[in-house]
Design a protein around this motif. Structure first.
Motif, PDB file in Angstrom:
ATOM      1  N   LYS A 298     -47.101   3.152 -25.016  1.00 12.82           N
ATOM      2  CA  LYS A 298     -47.977   2.043 -25.416  1.00 12.82           C
ATOM      3  C   LYS A 298     -48.577   2.370 -26.784  1.00 12.82           C
ATOM      4  O   LYS A 298     -49.054   3.478 -27.017  1.00 12.82           O
ATOM      5  CB  LYS A 298     -49.089   1.844 -24.377  1.00 12.82           C
ATOM      6  CG  LYS A 298     -50.007   0.692 -24.706  1.00 12.82           C
ATOM      7  CD  LYS A 298     -51.027   0.465 -23.615  1.00 12.82           C
ATOM      8  CE  LYS A 298     -51.951  -0.691 -23.959  1.00 12.82           C
ATOM      9  NZ  LYS A 298     -52.907  -0.988 -22.885  1.00 12.82           N
ATOM     10  N   GLY A 299     -48.543   1.396 -27.697  1.00 11.41           N
ATOM     11  CA  GLY A 299     -49.039   1.608 -29.054  1.00 11.41           C
ATOM     12  C   GLY A 299     -47.984   2.148 -30.001  1.00 11.41           C
ATOM     13  O   GLY A 299     -48.201   2.190 -31.207  1.00 11.41           O
ATOM     14  N   GLY A 300     -46.848   2.559 -29.464  1.00 11.82           N
ATOM     15  CA  GLY A 300     -45.776   3.093 -30.297  1.00 11.82           C
ATOM     16  C   GLY A 300     -45.223   2.030 -31.224  1.00 11.82           C
ATOM     17  O   GLY A 300     -45.000   0.896 -30.810  1.00 11.82           O
ATOM     18  N   GLU A 301     -45.013   2.391 -32.478  1.00 17.31           N
ATOM     19  CA  GLU A 301     -44.517   1.446 -33.469  1.00 17.31           C
ATOM     20  C   GLU A 301     -43.029   1.656 -33.707  1.00 17.31           C
ATOM     21  O   GLU A 301     -42.509   2.754 -33.495  1.00 17.31           O
ATOM     22  CB  GLU A 301     -45.299   1.583 -34.771  1.00 17.31           C
ATOM     23  CG  GLU A 301     -46.768   1.208 -34.593  1.00 17.31           C
ATOM     24  CD  GLU A 301     -47.545   1.174 -35.901  1.00 17.31           C
ATOM     25  OE1 GLU A 301     -46.962   1.471 -36.967  1.00 17.31           O
ATOM     26  OE2 GLU A 301     -48.732   0.835 -35.850  1.00 17.31           O
TER      27      GLU A 301
ATOM     28  N   LYS B 133     -39.455  -5.055 -36.436  1.00 16.27           N
ATOM     29  CA  LYS B 133     -40.658  -4.275 -36.739  1.00 16.27           C
ATOM     30  C   LYS B 133     -41.728  -4.684 -35.747  1.00 16.27           C
ATOM     31  O   LYS B 133     -41.895  -5.870 -35.473  1.00 16.27           O
ATOM     32  CB  LYS B 133     -41.170  -4.565 -38.153  1.00 16.27           C
ATOM     33  CG  LYS B 133     -40.224  -4.189 -39.263  1.00 16.27           C
ATOM     34  CD  LYS B 133     -40.820  -4.520 -40.624  1.00 16.27           C
ATOM     35  CE  LYS B 133     -39.851  -4.159 -41.735  1.00 16.27           C
ATOM     36  NZ  LYS B 133     -40.453  -4.362 -43.059  1.00 16.27           N
TER      37      LYS B 133
ATOM     38  N   ASP C 256     -39.543   0.276 -36.329  1.00 19.56           N
ATOM     39  CA  ASP C 256     -39.014  -0.409 -37.507  1.00 19.56           C
ATOM     40  C   ASP C 256     -37.573   0.072 -37.619  1.00 19.56           C
ATOM     41  O   ASP C 256     -37.323   1.195 -38.044  1.00 19.56           O
ATOM     42  CB  ASP C 256     -39.824  -0.031 -38.745  1.00 19.56           C
ATOM     43  CG  ASP C 256     -39.345  -0.763 -40.012  1.00 19.56           C
ATOM     44  OD1 ASP C 256     -38.278  -1.425 -39.965  1.00 19.56           O
ATOM     45  OD2 ASP C 256     -40.036  -0.650 -41.039  1.00 19.56           O
TER      46      ASP C 256
ATOM     47  N   LEU D 164     -40.501   4.419 -26.045  1.00 19.14           N
ATOM     48  CA  LEU D 164     -41.802   4.452 -26.729  1.00 19.14           C
ATOM     49  C   LEU D 164     -42.961   4.292 -25.746  1.00 19.14           C
ATOM     50  O   LEU D 164     -42.846   3.625 -24.725  1.00 19.14           O
ATOM     51  CB  LEU D 164     -41.876   3.347 -27.784  1.00 19.14           C
ATOM     52  CG  LEU D 164     -40.874   3.429 -28.941  1.00 19.14           C
ATOM     53  CD1 LEU D 164     -40.996   2.200 -29.838  1.00 19.14           C
ATOM     54  CD2 LEU D 164     -41.078   4.702 -29.744  1.00 19.14           C
TER      55      LEU D 164
ATOM     56  N   VAL E  30     -43.720  -6.247 -26.080  1.00 19.43           N
ATOM     57  CA  VAL E  30     -43.755  -5.853 -27.480  1.00 19.43           C
ATOM     58  C   VAL E  30     -44.224  -7.015 -28.357  1.00 19.43           C
ATOM     59  O   VAL E  30     -43.929  -8.172 -28.095  1.00 19.43           O
ATOM     60  CB  VAL E  30     -42.373  -5.368 -27.988  1.00 19.43           C
ATOM     61  CG1 VAL E  30     -41.966  -4.089 -27.300  1.00 19.43           C
ATOM     62  CG2 VAL E  30     -41.299  -6.415 -27.808  1.00 19.43           C
TER      63      VAL E  30
ATOM     64  N   TYR F 163     -43.656  -8.184 -32.054  1.00 20.85           N
ATOM     65  CA  TYR F 163     -42.697  -7.816 -33.095  1.00 20.85           C
ATOM     66  C   TYR F 163     -42.466  -8.938 -34.098  1.00 20.85           C
ATOM     67  O   TYR F 163     -42.805 -10.090 -33.866  1.00 20.85           O
ATOM     68  CB  TYR F 163     -41.360  -7.399 -32.469  1.00 20.85           C
ATOM     69  CG  TYR F 163     -40.546  -8.549 -31.920  1.00 20.85           C
ATOM     70  CD1 TYR F 163     -39.600  -9.195 -32.710  1.00 20.85           C
ATOM     71  CD2 TYR F 163     -40.725  -9.004 -30.621  1.00 20.85           C
ATOM     72  CE1 TYR F 163     -38.862 -10.255 -32.225  1.00 20.85           C
ATOM     73  CE2 TYR F 163     -39.989 -10.065 -30.124  1.00 20.85           C
ATOM     74  CZ  TYR F 163     -39.056 -10.686 -30.935  1.00 20.85           C
ATOM     75  OH  TYR F 163     -38.334 -11.747 -30.452  1.00 20.85           O
TER      76      TYR F 163
ATOM     77  N   LYS G 228     -44.743  -3.208 -32.424  1.00 23.11           N
ATOM     78  CA  LYS G 228     -45.284  -2.129 -31.601  1.00 23.11           C
ATOM     79  C   LYS G 228     -45.278  -2.521 -30.137  1.00 23.11           C
ATOM     80  O   LYS G 228     -45.242  -3.704 -29.786  1.00 23.11           O
ATOM     81  CB  LYS G 228     -46.680  -1.731 -32.052  1.00 23.11           C
ATOM     82  CG  LYS G 228     -47.780  -2.686 -31.722  1.00 23.11           C
ATOM     83  CD  LYS G 228     -49.111  -2.088 -32.147  1.00 23.11           C
ATOM     84  CE  LYS G 228     -50.255  -2.992 -31.726  1.00 23.11           C
ATOM     85  NZ  LYS G 228     -51.546  -2.397 -32.045  1.00 23.11           N
TER      86      LYS G 228
END
Length: 194
Positions: A56-59, A141, A61, A54, A10, A12, A143
């Motif tokens: 791959k590419g999942g965000e 925060k 917060d 999540l 990640v 972050y 991805k």
């Protein structure tokens, strides 16, 4: 059904939330993401719970309360230790023991941990054994850079690192401890040398 251990990387930013305002205290980047394997207890449980499902590419917060993160700050974990513990050949180690220095310690059972020097008195050194983020509300925060099933080699490498046998990233040849002291980490981006 067997649990699948995922290799997760990640990118972050970590903020402490104080007085309702976020303050950036740590960040990675996509070139050197934080890497962990799920199911091994390597990260805060609340962090893994949110990030693990999540793609791959999942965000993400999200905010973790102190209880969900590193626990409440405990005044009883601030202790006075004899200056003799920090002496070399009968002389106090001024080079490494100073206010805000983070020092490695070991108890009678051989457990290793870190403490932060908060005061140096005539006869003792006051050490804070709380995690630096104890009592803090944390806002993560970022991805997911990579997520997939971990290979057996990755699992073995990570378990070796967790047992104190190095990080297993190959960049530091298992010597990330001394590289950390000399160079600030092996620089491999394995996420375990800082």
């Amino acid at each position: 059904m067997d649990t699948i251990n995922k290799y997760i990387a990640v990118d972050y930013q970590l903020y402490i939330v104080e007085d309702g305002k976020p303050h950036l205290i740590e960040k990675t980047n996509a070139d050197k993401p934080f890497v962990f394997i799920s199911g091994l207890g390597m990260t805060i449980e609340g962090f893994e719970k949110v990030v693990e499902p999540l793609e791959k590419g999942g965000e993400f917060d999200f905010i973790l309360s102190p209880e969900e993160a590193y626990g409440a700050y405990n005044d009883e974990r601030v202790v006075n230790l004899s200056k003799e513990i920090f002496s070399i050949n009968g002389h106090f180690d001024h080079d490494n023991i100073y206010i805000d220095a983070v020092v490695p310690l070991q108890n009678e059972d051989g457990n290793r941990f870190l403490g932060r020097v908060v005061a140096i008195n005539d006869d003792d050194v006051r050490i804070d054994l709380n995690h630096p983020l104890a009592g803090k509300e944390l806002n993560f925060k970022g991805k997911v850079v990579e997520t997939r099933e971990a290979t057996n080699d990755e699992l073995q490498s990570m378990l070796a690192h967790m047992s104190g046998e190095g990080c297993g990233c190959d960049d530091c040849q298992g010597d990330c401890g001394s590289k950390h002291e000399k160079e600030g980490g092996c620089g491999c981006g394995c996420g375990h040398c800082h």
